[in-house]
Every structure is written in C-alpha cells, then in structure tokens.
Design a protein around this motif. Structure first.
Motif, PDB file in Angstrom:
ATOM      1  N   THR A 161      47.867  40.536  44.988  1.00  0.00           N
ATOM      2  CA  THR A 161      48.630  39.427  44.404  1.00  0.00           C
ATOM      3  C   THR A 161      47.791  38.592  43.453  1.00  0.00           C
ATOM      4  OG1 THR A 161      48.057  37.952  46.241  1.00  0.00           O
ATOM      5  CG2 THR A 161      50.054  39.276  46.479  1.00  0.00           C
ATOM      6  N   ASN A 162      46.503  38.908  43.322  1.00  0.00           N
ATOM      7  CA  ASN A 162      45.593  38.054  42.564  1.00  0.00           C
ATOM      8  C   ASN A 162      45.336  38.566  41.153  1.00  0.00           C
ATOM      9  OD1 ASN A 162      45.328  36.430  44.781  1.00  0.00           O
ATOM     10  ND2 ASN A 162      43.359  37.269  45.418  1.00  0.00           N
ATOM     11  N   THR A 163      45.260  37.631  40.232  1.00  0.00           N
ATOM     12  CA  THR A 163      44.800  37.949  38.885  1.00  0.00           C
ATOM     13  C   THR A 163      43.266  37.975  38.880  1.00  0.00           C
ATOM     14  OG1 THR A 163      44.828  35.593  38.325  1.00  0.00           O
ATOM     15  CG2 THR A 163      46.794  36.881  37.785  1.00  0.00           C
ATOM     16  N   ASN A 164      42.698  38.515  37.799  1.00  0.00           N
ATOM     17  CA  ASN A 164      41.247  38.528  37.630  1.00  0.00           C
ATOM     18  C   ASN A 164      40.907  38.221  36.187  1.00  0.00           C
ATOM     19  OD1 ASN A 164      39.812  39.307  40.185  1.00  0.00           O
ATOM     20  ND2 ASN A 164      41.256  41.017  40.089  1.00  0.00           N
ATOM     21  N   GLY A 165      39.680  37.739  35.964  1.00  0.00           N
ATOM     22  CA  GLY A 165      39.215  37.430  34.623  1.00  0.00           C
ATOM     23  C   GLY A 165      38.124  38.389  34.184  1.00  0.00           C
ATOM     24  N   TYR A 166      38.143  38.754  32.904  1.00  0.00           N
ATOM     25  CA  TYR A 166      37.159  39.701  32.370  1.00  0.00           C
ATOM     26  C   TYR A 166      36.569  39.144  31.074  1.00  0.00           C
ATOM     27  CZ  TYR A 166      39.159  43.105  35.604  1.00  0.00           C
ATOM     28  OH  TYR A 166      39.581  43.754  36.734  1.00  0.00           O
ATOM     29  N   ARG A 167      35.229  39.186  30.978  1.00  0.00           N
ATOM     30  CA  ARG A 167      34.527  38.765  29.767  1.00  0.00           C
ATOM     31  C   ARG A 167      34.100  39.996  28.967  1.00  0.00           C
ATOM     32  NH1 ARG A 167      32.949  33.496  29.491  1.00  0.00           N
ATOM     33  NH2 ARG A 167      33.000  32.289  31.441  1.00  0.00           N
TER      34      ARG A 167
END
Length: 253
Positions: A161-167
C-alpha cells in the motif's frame, strides 16, 4: 509507563539520546486506549465497533459503516531533531477522504524522565498529507514518486500500500536531455504527480533512461511541507513552561 530518573550525569546524557525512541511505544499504547475509549461512547452504540488494526492502515477503523472512518496515530518527541514518522500510503487509499492523521507531541514530566504527557495535538486529513507529500517530493526527472504494485490478489499481510521515492543517480547530459524530452511529450501536466496506472507506466519508461536509487529518507512527515503540520510544528516549538530546562530546550528546538 514511567521512565526512572537517571542515576548520574552520564546516564542522563545517554538517556537524552534514546528517549525519543519511546514514540512508537507511546503511539501503540494510545491506539489501544483510544479504541477502547471510543467503543464506550454512547454515540457509537449499536452502529458498529472501533477496531485497532495491526498490521494495517489506518491504526483504527470504525467497523459498521461504509466507507469506514479511521485514524492513523503518529507520536512526536519535539526535542528530537525532526518529526521522524513517515507517511507512505498511496493517495489511492483516500478517495473517500475518510481517514485522519492524528499527530501527538509529547514530553516526559521532567523532560528526560517521568510519565509521558501529551502537550499538543493536530488532526489533519490523510488525503491532504498524501497529496502534500507527493507534490513536494515528485520532481521528474530528478525525483520520482512511485505507486505500489497491484497486489490485491495477495493475502492481506502481503499486500503493498506504500509509495516510494527514487532519486536519479549520476545522470549524463544526454540522459537528462532524453528524460526531459520524454516528460515534455506527456503534455503540460507531465511533471504533476498522478497516482494513476497510466502515469505510473510513463514513469516506468522514464526510469529506463537513467539509473535511480531508492530514497530511504522519503516521506518523513517533517519534510512534506503540509500547512497544518507546519503550523503544528511551529506552535509546539514555541511552547513555554515554568521548567527552565524545558523552556530552553523547546526554544532551541
């Protein structure tokens, strides 16, 4: 729950480094007690039951009506460096706007020991927190927010259910040029975050152009620039008390 007084100056220093770690325990204790308290209120009698979810989101839901109202509890020790609690749930979980986030600021009675005391509370819409987070972090091609995969067919404990961040990782000039050209082809709203399947497919194509790494600091609530949470932070850090240590500590923040 009571923290005993430190037995020496050295013990006090060590305690000051770890006491903020009580926040998850305090949050869990509040979840248990709030659910029991709400279930005893006459206004809910005969309509349903308040339930604590562990694991699950949000922490508590009212089972008996649809959509289910609920709340997520986050505890903050304001003498720590920042609000370390994370909020990673997808915007897609808040289409009915029926979940609130309750953040509780707490301190021990004697700053480093004693019983925990709640000094302030803020309640904000969960959807507004998710939207503020995504709008703040998402900045293609340099930073991308990604939705979870479709895991509806999995058992509840394995559903994502979680979003994630990517650099983006060390892009070349050519990679940046190609990435920006692709984003421009998406139209005027191409850089605006969208939790839709179609937009996520576009981001998947974008990530094939350059290397991206998972951001482990993503979604810290101290950094999402939500107006209600920012006002709450400012209010708490300006609190004064008759205790000289607490006044000095809160002023420094």
């Amino acid at each position: 729950m009571t923290v005993e007084p430190p037995v020496s100056p050295e013990a006090a220093v060590n305690l000051s480094k770890i006491i903020s770690k009580l926040s998850p325990i305090l949050g869990n204790l509040i979840e248990f007690n709030v659910v029991e308290y709400l279930d005893d209120q006459e206004e809910f009698a005969g309509q349903g039951t308040w339930l604590r979810q562990d694991p699950g989101f949000p922490d508590a839901v009212f089972d008996g009506v649809t959509p289910q109202p609920g709340f997520e509890i986050k505890a903050w020790f304001p003498l720590s460096t920042e609000i370390t609690a994370r909020f990673k749930d997808s915007q897609n979980h808040f289409t009915d706007n029926n979940t609130d986030v309750c953040m509780l600021a707490w301190l021990p009675e004697k700053i480093l020991y004693g019983k925990p005391q709640i000094i302030d509370v803020v309640i904000v819409s969960g959807r507004s927190v998710a939207e503020a987070r995504d709008n703040h972090y998402h900045n293609p091609p340099h930073y991308l927010v990604r939705e979870p995969e479709n895991t509806e067919n999995r058992t509840s404990n394995l559903q994502q259910t979680n979003t994630n961040g990517y650099r983006i990782q060390d892009p070349t000039e050519d990679q940046l040029r190609r990435a920006n050209e692709l984003i421009e082809s998406w139209g005027p709203d191409g850089r605006k975050y969208q939790p839709t399947h179609e937009y996520q497919e576009k981001l998947r194509e974008l990530m094939s152009i350059a290397n991206y790494r998972l951001d482990t600091n993503y979604a810290k609530m101290d950094r999402i620039v939500h107006p209600g949470l920012e006002e709450f932070k400012s209010r708490v850090l300006k609190l004064k008390s008759n205790h000289p240590i607490s006044t000095a500590c809160l002023s420094v923040g």
